[in-house]
Design an enzyme around this catalytic site. Structure first.
Site, PDB file in Angstrom:
ATOM      1  N   GLU A  37     133.931   7.668  -4.149  1.00 43.34           N
ATOM      2  CA  GLU A  37     133.413   8.911  -4.728  1.00 43.34           C
ATOM      3  C   GLU A  37     133.317   8.846  -6.245  1.00 43.34           C
ATOM      4  O   GLU A  37     132.349   9.334  -6.837  1.00 43.34           O
ATOM      5  CB  GLU A  37     134.271  10.104  -4.290  1.00 43.34           C
ATOM      6  N   TYR A 120     133.583  18.716  -6.911  1.00 44.22           N
ATOM      7  CA  TYR A 120     132.920  17.969  -5.844  1.00 44.22           C
ATOM      8  C   TYR A 120     133.826  16.902  -5.243  1.00 44.22           C
ATOM      9  O   TYR A 120     133.987  16.813  -4.015  1.00 44.22           O
ATOM     10  CB  TYR A 120     131.613  17.312  -6.325  1.00 44.22           C
ATOM     11  N   ASP A 138     127.251  18.478  -3.668  1.00 48.34           N
ATOM     12  CA  ASP A 138     126.765  17.476  -4.614  1.00 48.34           C
ATOM     13  C   ASP A 138     125.270  17.702  -4.824  1.00 48.34           C
ATOM     14  O   ASP A 138     124.693  18.653  -4.296  1.00 48.34           O
ATOM     15  CB  ASP A 138     127.017  16.064  -4.075  1.00 48.34           C
TER      16      ASP A 138
END
Length: 291
Positions: A37, A120, A138
Site C-alpha cells: 500500500e 486510505y 482511493d
DNA sequence: TACACGTGGAC
DNA sequence: TGTCCAAGTGT
C-alpha cells in the site's frame, strides 16, 4: 433502485476478472499488505511489482526492516519516486516493532498513527489484511463512485464528506464481503473504469452507471491542477538523491554540484532533503543517506 | 485548504 | 511532444 444492486455484479466480476497480485494472495501477511500500500501510493502497479518482491525478500518482517538503517530503505526504494515513503515505511517498521511487538496493528486508529499511513492506507490494511469493514476511498474508488453514483466524469479534487457517506452507504454489512467489495471496486476503477478511456463495454455495472446513462458528459468544473516537473525543486531533489543512492558510501559536495547547475536551487533542494531526513550532512563535509 | 513531494509510461 | 495520470500523506 437500491444501491445494494451493485454488490452482486461487482463481486461476481471480481471473482473471475481479478488480477493475480502478490499482496492479494491468501498467504500475504499484514506487513506484505502494508508494504504494497505504501509503494502503491501514487505509483502504478507495474512499477511496484518488482520493487515489492525485492523489498520483502530483504525485509520479510517489520523487525527485520527496523534493524537496518533508514538509508538502506531509501537505497532499496530505488526509482519508485517520492522517497519519503521509504523513510516513513522504515519508521513504521520501527514503531510496529517498538509499540506493537512486531505485529502490524489491526485497529484503524493504531494504523493511522503509523508514519506514512493516512486515511486510505489505514482502511486498506484493516480491510484487505484483517478483513474488517472499512470504506476504502482511493482514486480508483472515488472515480467509480463519481461516475456510477454521482454521474460525473471525475471526483472532486479532494475527498469530500459526501464521498465518504456514499462509500459507507454502499459497504456490504458482512465484514468479509465488505473487504472484497472494496478491492473489487478498486479493481474496476483500475482496469475498466479508467481515467482516460473507460471501457464501459466490459463494465459489470454499466447498465446502472449514472454517468453512462447520462451520455458520459465531459468533466464540467474548475480546471484540475496540472503538475509541473521540469526545472522544479522536485526534479532537483531527485537528481541529488539519485547520486546518493547509486554511490556505495558518502559523496563529496562536488558530486552533487555536478548534477544541477543552478547553485541557489541546488542548495535549497539539498537543505530540503536534509530537513526531510533523506540526506545526512557529515562533519567531514560529505553527504550520505541517513544512518 | 492548497501545496509539495519522484518517476516514467501512455496517448 | 507535451500533457495526463498512477492503491496519498503531511503540513
Amino acid at each position: 433502485m437500491p444501491e445494494s444492486s451493485l454488490h452482486a455484479p461487482v463481486l461476481d466480476w471480481y471473482a473471475t476478472h481479478q488480477r493475480d497480485l502478490p499482496w492479494r494472495r491468501p498467504d500475504a501477511s499484514a506487513w506484505d499488505v502494508l508494504v504494497s500500500e505504501i509503494m502503491l501510493q501514487q505509483t502504478p502497479v507495474v512499477r511496484v511489482l518488482p520493487a515489492y518482491v525485492a523489498w520483502l525478500a530483504r525485509w520479510p518482517t517489520p523487525a527485520a526492516q527496523a534493524k537496518d538503517a533508514p538509508g538502506e530503505a531509501v537505497r532499496q526504494w530505488g526509482r519508485l519516486g517520492y522517497p519519503r515513503r521509504a523513510l516513513r515505511l522504515h519508521a513504521a517498521a520501527v514503531a510496529i516493532t517498538a509499540r506493537h511487538d512486531g505485529v502490524v496493528p489491526d485497529e484503524y486508529e493504531a494504523l493511522l498513527a503509523l508514519p506514512g499511513v493516512g486515511e486510505y492506507t489505514a482502511s486498506a490494511v484493516a480491510s484487505f489484511a484483517y478483513r474488517q469493514r472499512h470504506p476504502v476511498l482511493d482514486t480508483n474508488v472515488r472515480r467509480v463512485l463519481a461516475r456510477v453514483v454521482a454521474g460525473v466524469q471525475y471526483p472532486p479534487q479532494s475527498t469530500t464528506a459526501t464521498e465518504r457517506r456514499t462509500a459507507v452507504d454502499l459497504l456490504p454489512e458482512d465484514a468479509d464481503t465488505a473487504a472484497t467489495w472494496g478491492v473489487a471496486v478498486m479493481e474496476i476503477g483500475a482496469v475498466v473504469c479508467s481515467a482516460r478511456s473507460p471501457r464501459c463495454d466490459d463494465c459489470p455495472i454499466a447498465t446502472l452507471c449514472a454517468w453512462r446513462l447520462a451520455g458520459r458528459p465531459a468533466y464540467d468544473g474548475p480546471a484540475r491542477r496540472r503538475q509541473t516537473y521540469e526545472g522544479t525543486d522536485r526534479q532537483c531533489r531527485g537528481r541529488l538523491l539519485k547520486v546518493l543512492r547509486e554511490a556505495p558510501g558518502p559523496v563529496r559536495r562536488s558530486a552533487l554540484e555536478a548534477v544541477w547547475p543552478d547553485a541557489v536551487q541546488r542548495e535549497r533542494a539539498l537543505d530540503g532533503l536534509v530537513a526531510d531526513g533523506l540526506v545526512d550532512p557529515l562533519p567531514n563535509g560529505r553527504f550520505a543517506l541517513p544512518g
